[in-house]
Design a protein around this motif. Structure first.
Motif: not given
Length: 271
Positions: A34-50
């Protein structure tokens, strides 16, 4: 024979499908089921685009077969959110449809306060331990024990230790600090690989786990049974949030149709 998992194959670009395919094929060749493809998200200011998770069917109509097995490798999706401010945690408490669409949700907390919040309150499956720099805070027993009781796992990534001797020292030092508190419980080890050469076989990583302060049994569990438990936690989280969403929606419809709040109706019935 144990079924091994690597829950952190980093997706650096949605357009670079060949690199991801090469990573997954190498993981299958090394014996990971099993593997998991990891999407890394970081906040830009106060917003987070997922972004929406990558469609596995677009990568492989038929996934590669695991070395020594007769079954194809299982490919899952993962979201990792880097949190550096308390306000960022609010988005992880909301039943976001994008968050629910990922099989695994992880956070990388940057401060001790955020680490405590992640351990005690956030609806997540994994907490990432920083391995590329010196741990900026001490691990506290109440926080770690709280996460263990909630079924949350701590992730140690090994690829930085392969790339650089300084990061290797940080990885071992931070891992040993965590082991003093958790005693090897609820640990998973994964690659955080961005290239095929950064992947290593599960038995090699189990040996590396000894340097992290794990026993032989705990090191093997960190690549197998603990990973399966973390995946089950993710399934439960998605199901529970779906039930909450459905109940809320049904309740709102009933109140609108009948004009009587559910709380009053329940009180009337009990009377």
């Amino acid at each position: 024979m144990a079924l091994f998992a690597d829950l952190n194959i980093v997706n650096t670009s949605d357009t670079d499908r060949k690199r991801l395919q090469s990573l997954i094929e190498n993981a299958a060749h090394l014996g990971y089921s099993t593997v998991a493809i990891n999407h890394v998200a970081e906040f830009q200011g106060k917003k987070l685009e997922i972004a929406k998770p990558i469609a596995v069917t677009e990568l492989y109509p038929s996934p590669p077969i695991v070395q020594g097995k007769s079954k194809p490798i299982k490919i899952l999706t993962r979201l990792t959110v880097i949190v550096s401010d308390a306000a960022h945690c609010n988005d992880l408490r909301i039943t976001s449809p994008h968050t629910r669409s990922y099989d695994i949700v992880a956070v990388l907390p940057k401060t001790e306060k955020l680490f405590h919040v992640a351990c005690m309150t956030l609806d997540i499956d994994l907490i990432c331990i920083n391995v590329i720099e010196k741990q900026p805070f001490h691990f506290r027993r109440p926080s770690v024990n709280g996460a263990i009781e909630r079924g949350i796992y701590f992730e140690l990534a090994y690829s930085p230790a392969i790339k650089d001797s300084t990061m290797r020292r940080y990885t071992i030092s931070n891992a040993l600090s965590l082991m003093q508190i958790c005693k090897g419980k609820n640990i998973i080890m994964s690659s955080a690989a961005e290239r095929p050469l950064e992947l290593r076989g599960p038995y090699d990583i189990a040996n590396l786990g000894l340097l992290f302060g794990l026993t032989e049994g705990d090191a093997k569990a960190a690549l197998s049974t603990n990973c399966r438990a973390a995946l089950l936690h993710g399934e439960t989280r998605k199901t529970a949030l779906g039930v909450i969403y459905t109940v809320k929606k049904a309740s709102a419809t009933e109140e609108k149709d009948e004009g009587t709040p559910l709380s009053k109706r329940a009180k009337t019935k009990s009377d």
